[in-house]
Design an enzyme around this catalytic site. Structure first.
Site, PDB file in Angstrom:
ATOM      1  N   GLU A  38      22.188 101.652  37.289  1.00  7.35           N
ATOM      2  CA  GLU A  38      21.921 100.982  36.012  1.00  7.35           C
ATOM      3  C   GLU A  38      22.781  99.743  35.769  1.00  7.35           C
ATOM      4  OE1 GLU A  38      22.124 104.001  32.959  1.00  7.35           O
ATOM      5  OE2 GLU A  38      20.607 105.220  33.943  1.00  7.35           O
ATOM      6  N   GLU A 145      14.369 110.279  38.844  1.00 12.46           N
ATOM      7  CA  GLU A 145      14.098 111.003  37.607  1.00 12.46           C
ATOM      8  C   GLU A 145      12.623 110.798  37.318  1.00 12.46           C
ATOM      9  OE1 GLU A 145      16.619 110.113  34.229  1.00 12.46           O
ATOM     10  OE2 GLU A 145      18.294 109.632  35.552  1.00 12.46           O
TER      11      GLU A 145
END
Length: 175
Positions: A38, A145
């Site tokens: 991220e 995810e």
């Protein structure tokens, strides 16, 4: 990010020690590492989000992280991981970042996609576009995810605040 900061040299040294200790400890036991997670900016024109790593070490903190991880376990698959790659502007930033790292021969070996969707968005065509665009990098794509929000209104925001995400338009906690 106010207050005193460590020097670039001490941060780099700390990263080297951390990668050699943690990755080295599990060398041969863990096949895939999320080396950087991220780091992309969600908006604006900057590729990277503002972070202490970027502010102290500089924009090459990502390349250094992959190099340190590779030194600690040369056989591990090293992955860059991020969310909201369904957003074309963010996906373009990812592709720009990874191509730059590839040109520098940084050992990025896979892309991780945190896929957060609702029952209505993104469409199958949009998801296909994401995967097709990422495929141009020539790296394996890992779905790290995958969750589907089935709420009638979809996910209300992208905050990590679970209570805020569960509230309806009146502010009441949903059932």
């Amino acid at each position: 990010m106010n207050g005193p900061h460590a020097s670039a040299r001490s941060c780099s040294s700390g990263c080297t020690i951390t990668f050699s200790t943690v990755v080295g400890r599990y060398k041969g036991k863990i096949k895939v590492w999320d080396v950087v997670n991220e780091a992309l900016s969600d908006g604006g024109t900057n590729i990277l989000r503002t972070s202490p790593w970027e502010q102290i070490i500089g924009p090459d903190f990502i390349a250094k992280a992959f190099e340190y991880a590779h030194e600690a376990d040369p056989d591990a698959i090293l992955r860059y991981n991020d969310y909201s790659l369904e957003n074309p502007a963010k996906r373009k930033k990812l592709i720009t970042l990874i191509k730059s790292l590839q040109e520098q021969h940084v050992p990025v070996m896979a892309i991780g996609s945190q896929t957060h969707v609702s029952v209505t968005s993104p469409s199958f065509e949009e998801e296909d576009e994401v995967l097709t665009d990422l495929e141009t990098l020539g790296l394996p794509i890992h779905i790290t995810e995958f969750d589907v929000n089935g709420a009638q209104g979809g996910q209300r925001n992208t905050s990590g605040d679970v209570a805020a995400n569960g509230r309806d338009h009146t502010g009441r906690l949903g059932e």
